[in-house]
Design a protein around this motif. Structure first.
Motif, PDB file in Angstrom:
ATOM      1  N   TYR A 188      68.113  72.815   5.610  1.00 16.87           N
ATOM      2  CA  TYR A 188      66.883  72.269   6.189  1.00 16.87           C
ATOM      3  C   TYR A 188      66.463  70.955   5.537  1.00 16.87           C
ATOM      4  CZ  TYR A 188      65.816  76.492   8.893  1.00 16.87           C
ATOM      5  OH  TYR A 188      65.844  77.509   9.803  1.00 16.87           O
ATOM      6  N   LEU A 189      67.196  70.512   4.558  1.00 15.36           N
ATOM      7  CA  LEU A 189      66.811  69.322   3.789  1.00 15.36           C
ATOM      8  C   LEU A 189      66.934  68.052   4.635  1.00 15.36           C
ATOM      9  CD1 LEU A 189      66.134  67.923   1.047  1.00 15.36           C
ATOM     10  CD2 LEU A 189      68.597  67.922   0.584  1.00 15.36           C
ATOM     11  N   ILE A 190      65.854  67.280   4.693  1.00 13.24           N
ATOM     12  CA  ILE A 190      65.896  65.953   5.301  1.00 13.24           C
ATOM     13  C   ILE A 190      66.245  64.974   4.185  1.00 13.24           C
ATOM     14  CG2 ILE A 190      64.568  64.137   6.449  1.00 13.24           C
ATOM     15  CD1 ILE A 190      62.881  66.332   7.734  1.00 13.24           C
ATOM     16  N   PRO A 191      67.436  64.374   4.208  1.00  7.96           N
ATOM     17  CA  PRO A 191      67.908  63.572   3.070  1.00  7.96           C
ATOM     18  C   PRO A 191      67.105  62.283   2.899  1.00  7.96           C
ATOM     19  CG  PRO A 191      69.429  63.397   4.912  1.00  7.96           C
ATOM     20  CD  PRO A 191      68.430  64.443   5.296  1.00  7.96           C
ATOM     21  N   LYS A 192      66.776  61.999   1.657  1.00  9.93           N
ATOM     22  CA  LYS A 192      66.071  60.764   1.324  1.00  9.93           C
ATOM     23  C   LYS A 192      66.913  59.879   0.410  1.00  9.93           C
ATOM     24  CE  LYS A 192      62.480  62.043   3.632  1.00  9.93           C
ATOM     25  NZ  LYS A 192      61.176  62.386   3.028  1.00  9.93           N
ATOM     26  N   PHE A 209      65.855  66.637  14.236  1.00 10.41           N
ATOM     27  CA  PHE A 209      64.761  66.482  15.186  1.00 10.41           C
ATOM     28  C   PHE A 209      63.453  66.158  14.463  1.00 10.41           C
ATOM     29  CE2 PHE A 209      66.910  69.679  18.297  1.00 10.41           C
ATOM     30  CZ  PHE A 209      67.780  68.683  18.718  1.00 10.41           C
ATOM     31  N   ALA A 210      63.171  66.914  13.408  1.00 14.07           N
ATOM     32  CA  ALA A 210      61.923  66.716  12.671  1.00 14.07           C
ATOM     33  C   ALA A 210      61.847  65.327  12.046  1.00 14.07           C
ATOM     34  CB  ALA A 210      61.769  67.785  11.588  1.00 14.07           C
ATOM     35  N   SER A 211      62.990  64.804  11.603  1.00 17.14           N
ATOM     36  CA  SER A 211      63.002  63.468  10.996  1.00 17.14           C
ATOM     37  C   SER A 211      62.954  62.362  12.047  1.00 17.14           C
ATOM     38  CB  SER A 211      64.263  63.300  10.132  1.00 17.14           C
ATOM     39  OG  SER A 211      65.433  63.239  10.934  1.00 17.14           O
ATOM     40  N   SER A 212      63.014  62.747  13.327  1.00 14.22           N
ATOM     41  CA  SER A 212      62.942  61.777  14.427  1.00 14.22           C
ATOM     42  C   SER A 212      61.654  61.931  15.223  1.00 14.22           C
ATOM     43  CB  SER A 212      64.138  61.963  15.367  1.00 14.22           C
ATOM     44  OG  SER A 212      65.361  61.957  14.671  1.00 14.22           O
ATOM     45  N   VAL A 213      60.712  62.639  14.661  1.00 12.88           N
ATOM     46  CA  VAL A 213      59.507  63.012  15.396  1.00 12.88           C
ATOM     47  C   VAL A 213      58.690  61.803  15.839  1.00 12.88           C
ATOM     48  CG1 VAL A 213      57.985  63.237  13.390  1.00 12.88           C
ATOM     49  CG2 VAL A 213      57.641  64.727  15.363  1.00 12.88           C
ATOM     50  N   HIS A 214      58.844  60.692  15.150  1.00 14.43           N
ATOM     51  CA  HIS A 214      58.092  59.483  15.504  1.00 14.43           C
ATOM     52  C   HIS A 214      58.419  59.004  16.916  1.00 14.43           C
ATOM     53  CE1 HIS A 214      61.954  58.226  13.791  1.00 14.43           C
ATOM     54  NE2 HIS A 214      61.862  57.149  14.558  1.00 14.43           N
ATOM     55  N   LEU A 215      59.600  59.339  17.425  1.00 12.16           N
ATOM     56  CA  LEU A 215      59.984  58.902  18.768  1.00 12.16           C
ATOM     57  C   LEU A 215      59.141  59.556  19.855  1.00 12.16           C
ATOM     58  CD1 LEU A 215      63.882  59.016  18.374  1.00 12.16           C
ATOM     59  CD2 LEU A 215      62.432  56.981  18.366  1.00 12.16           C
ATOM     60  N   GLY A 252      67.510  59.199  17.983  1.00 13.43           N
ATOM     61  CA  GLY A 252      67.094  60.052  16.881  1.00 13.43           C
ATOM     62  C   GLY A 252      68.219  60.254  15.877  1.00 13.43           C
ATOM     63  N   ASN A 253      68.012  61.173  14.949  1.00 13.44           N
ATOM     64  CA  ASN A 253      68.981  61.408  13.874  1.00 13.44           C
ATOM     65  C   ASN A 253      69.930  62.568  14.153  1.00 13.44           C
ATOM     66  OD1 ASN A 253      67.917  59.311  12.278  1.00 13.44           O
ATOM     67  ND2 ASN A 253      66.334  60.680  11.455  1.00 13.44           N
ATOM     68  N   LYS A 303      63.519  53.140   8.563  1.00 15.75           N
ATOM     69  CA  LYS A 303      62.155  52.695   8.264  1.00 15.75           C
ATOM     70  C   LYS A 303      61.222  53.837   7.895  1.00 15.75           C
ATOM     71  CE  LYS A 303      60.789  52.663  13.151  1.00 15.75           C
ATOM     72  NZ  LYS A 303      60.280  51.803  14.262  1.00 15.75           N
ATOM     73  N   ASN A 304      61.660  55.066   8.163  1.00 15.54           N
ATOM     74  CA  ASN A 304      60.852  56.241   7.812  1.00 15.54           C
ATOM     75  C   ASN A 304      61.305  56.883   6.504  1.00 15.54           C
ATOM     76  OD1 ASN A 304      59.167  56.361  10.294  1.00 15.54           O
ATOM     77  ND2 ASN A 304      61.158  56.669  11.273  1.00 15.54           N
ATOM     78  N   GLY A 305      62.200  56.196   5.780  1.00 18.80           N
ATOM     79  CA  GLY A 305      62.631  56.683   4.479  1.00 18.80           C
ATOM     80  C   GLY A 305      63.682  57.764   4.521  1.00 18.80           C
ATOM     81  N   VAL A 306      64.299  57.985   5.689  1.00 19.70           N
ATOM     82  CA  VAL A 306      65.342  59.001   5.832  1.00 19.70           C
ATOM     83  C   VAL A 306      66.702  58.349   5.612  1.00 19.70           C
ATOM     84  CG1 VAL A 306      66.413  60.676   7.379  1.00 19.70           C
ATOM     85  CG2 VAL A 306      63.928  60.308   7.454  1.00 19.70           C
ATOM     86  N   MET A 307      67.518  58.954   4.763  1.00 17.25           N
ATOM     87  CA  MET A 307      68.855  58.436   4.500  1.00 17.25           C
ATOM     88  C   MET A 307      69.790  58.952   5.590  1.00 17.25           C
ATOM     89  SD  MET A 307      70.629  56.465   2.561  1.00 17.25           S
ATOM     90  CE  MET A 307      69.774  56.274   0.992  1.00 17.25           C
ATOM     91  N   VAL A 308      70.296  58.042   6.400  1.00 18.26           N
ATOM     92  CA  VAL A 308      71.098  58.399   7.574  1.00 18.26           C
ATOM     93  C   VAL A 308      72.557  58.022   7.330  1.00 18.26           C
ATOM     94  CG1 VAL A 308      71.386  58.095  10.057  1.00 18.26           C
ATOM     95  CG2 VAL A 308      69.094  57.964   9.045  1.00 18.26           C
ATOM     96  N   PRO A 309      73.478  58.983   7.422  1.00 13.83           N
ATOM     97  CA  PRO A 309      74.900  58.646   7.243  1.00 13.83           C
ATOM     98  C   PRO A 309      75.378  57.730   8.358  1.00 13.83           C
ATOM     99  CG  PRO A 309      74.657  60.901   8.034  1.00 13.83           C
ATOM    100  CD  PRO A 309      73.281  60.412   7.711  1.00 13.83           C
ATOM    101  N   ASP A 310      76.350  56.905   8.045  1.00 10.39           N
ATOM    102  CA  ASP A 310      76.926  55.997   9.024  1.00 10.39           C
ATOM    103  C   ASP A 310      77.656  56.821  10.082  1.00 10.39           C
ATOM    104  OD1 ASP A 310      78.122  54.015  10.478  1.00 10.39           O
ATOM    105  OD2 ASP A 310      79.091  53.035   8.768  1.00 10.39           O
TER     106      ASP A 310
END
Length: 478
Positions: free
Chosen positions: A75-79, A116-122, A284-285, A353-360
């Protein structure tokens, strides 16, 4: 509650009494006792128990700030990149326990929900969208360590480009809205592990042309009007010797029927919004997070296949043949390529921009697309190495019978007795040639979508300018 034990997971699933149809009837007993489901439920419960192993505590969970509550790493949202590394190690601990054969182990959909939760801003300020519902549900799911199945594919009926004009559609859709929530009617597939999870997440894949089909929500598996209709079982004879993989890791797939199912408003993330059904998936992520989990599992699965191949070679002493070495090298190249692409995706990760570390996502797309091509070849290599030994496989009872001693002698391998050799080849058969094995191959062929479309995505999204400029500069040199 946070991370649960295997026993707690099993108890929760039994208490749901979800409506599961199999072999012409509903499951009447505890589902964990049903012959078709008991193996996979036991295997899944063992995954939850791994979260409580002291030597894995730095991998399998993280603690919330302030409260100190333990949450599953899935459940970890990576930062940070170290968070991505932790997620990879967690997925591979679980994958190693299942040989990578459970494509829908809990970390897959937990990862999707975190994405989904880390993309909630959309969803903010968009029609018929409820970002606060998604955020609060993610927190609830993580706190209770929920398990999920999911469905997003429409049944194979009319796949032509004009099918959207048909009035008699079988696809799940919103038929009305009430004060309590939206009402959904129709069918979807392919809910792997349907009926043995706490919840089902339902969302629409991109390309929706009717707004009534554009939605995302999660509901308990025992919701009134919700039915899981299972395909035929692939567990073999259910014994560890004859069916060592299918007896433990047959996840079951199901058609999901929505018979005017009421989805409470607090469980609705969005509905009747075609644009969001497309944008939430694409921007989203979900894609990079899910691909990272998938490739992590596929690396382990390839290691397992490599081990089987080499054990077959050792058992019948064929390692000196050049064509044998060449075949195994194909598996090695596939393994090392997947490992490298996975690590590159982490090295090239970027904070959004939301501080989430997104893999390439590009190396991950490449890794998954290559595995779609490689996996059928890997299983073919196992068949070619085993040859007639993959067919002549007496059941365990034969070795325990009056002729067992003779079988042990006449079916011996290189420095191994007959029963030991047959046990290995039975495992290889279950992976590559049983109904379970065939399903595994088809599953990997289409994991994350049609391989042609996936290769098109790679081509259409790959950054070509640097390569083109390189050539132009070389042409301009005197």
């Amino acid at each position: 509650m946070a991370i649960v034990t295997g026993a707690e997971y099993v108890d929760r699933i039994n208490k749901l009494q979800t409506e599961v149809w199999i072999e012409g009837d509903t499951v009447k007993e505890k589902i964990s006792d049903h012959p078709v489901f008991k193996g996979v439920i036991k295997s899944q419960s063992e995954l939850y128990d791994l979260q409580h192993q002291d030597h894995l505590k730095d991998i399998m969970y993280y603690q919330s700030e302030g409260k100190g509550e333990k949450f599953g790493t899935s459940y970890l949202i990576p930062k940070s990149r170290s968070d991505l590394e932790k997620r990879r190690k967690m997925s591979q601990v679980w994958a190693r326990h299942t040989a990578g054969l459970m494509g829908r182990s809990p970390d897959y959909m937990n990862t999707a929900l975190a994405a989904f939760a880390s993309s909630v801003h959309l969803l903010k300020n968009q029609p018929n969208c409820f970002p606060e519902h998604l955020k609060s549900f993610y927190e609830y799911a993580a706190s209770n360590d929920l398990s999920f199945t999911h469905t997003f594919i429409n049944p194979q009926n009319n796949r032509s480009s004009l099918s959207c004009f048909e009035e008699d559609t079988t696809n799940a859709r919103v038929v009305k809205r009430t004060e309590e929530g939206i009402v959904v009617r129709g069918a979807k597939l392919l809910a792997t592990q349907g009926g043995i999870t706490d919840e089902i997440i339902v969302f629409s894949a991109p390309g929706i042309q009717d707004e009534s089909h554009a939605f995302a929500f999660s509901i308990p598996s025992n919701t009134k009007g919700l039915r899981f209709v299972c395909r035929k079982p692939l567990i073999g004879d259910g014994t560890d010797f004859n069916s060592p993989l299918s007896s433990r890791f047959e996840e079951m797939d199901s058609l999901v029927l929505f018979d005017d199912v009421l989805v409470p408003w607090e469980r609705v993330f969005f509905y009747n919004n075609i644009r969001m059904a497309n944008e939430f998936y694409k921007n989203g992520n979900f894609v990079p997070f899910a691909l990272h989990q998938i490739v992590s599992r596929q690396v382990v699965k390839t290691e397992f296949i490599l081990g089987i191949a080499q054990l077959i070679i050792d058992t019948i002493n064929i390692g000196n043949y050049p064509h044998v070495q060449n075949k195994v090298t194909e598996i090695i190249k596939g393994l090392e390529s997947s490992k490298a692409l996975l690590l590159v995706s982490e090295i090239q990760s970027r904070k959004n921009k939301n501080g989430v570390m997104v893999p390439d996502r590009t190396p991950l797309y490449v890794a998954v697309n290559q595995f779609q091509e490689n996996y059928p070849r890997f299983t073919e290599i196992i068949q070619l190495l085993g040859a007639s030994g993959m067919i002549n496989l007496p059941q365990e009872k034969q070795f325990d019978s009056a002729i067992g001693e003779k079988l042990d002698y006449y079916m011996q391998g290189f420095e191994v007795k007959g029963k030991q050799r047959v046990q290995l080849f039975s495992l290889a058969f279950d992976l590559c040639m049983s109904s379970f094995g065939s399903r595994q191959t088809l599953y990997e062929r289409f994991f994350f979508g049609d391989p042609v479309r996936l290769s098109q995505t790679i081509y259409q999204t790959y950054e070509m300018e640097c390569a083109k400029d390189f050539v132009k500069n070389m042409m301009g040199k005197k």
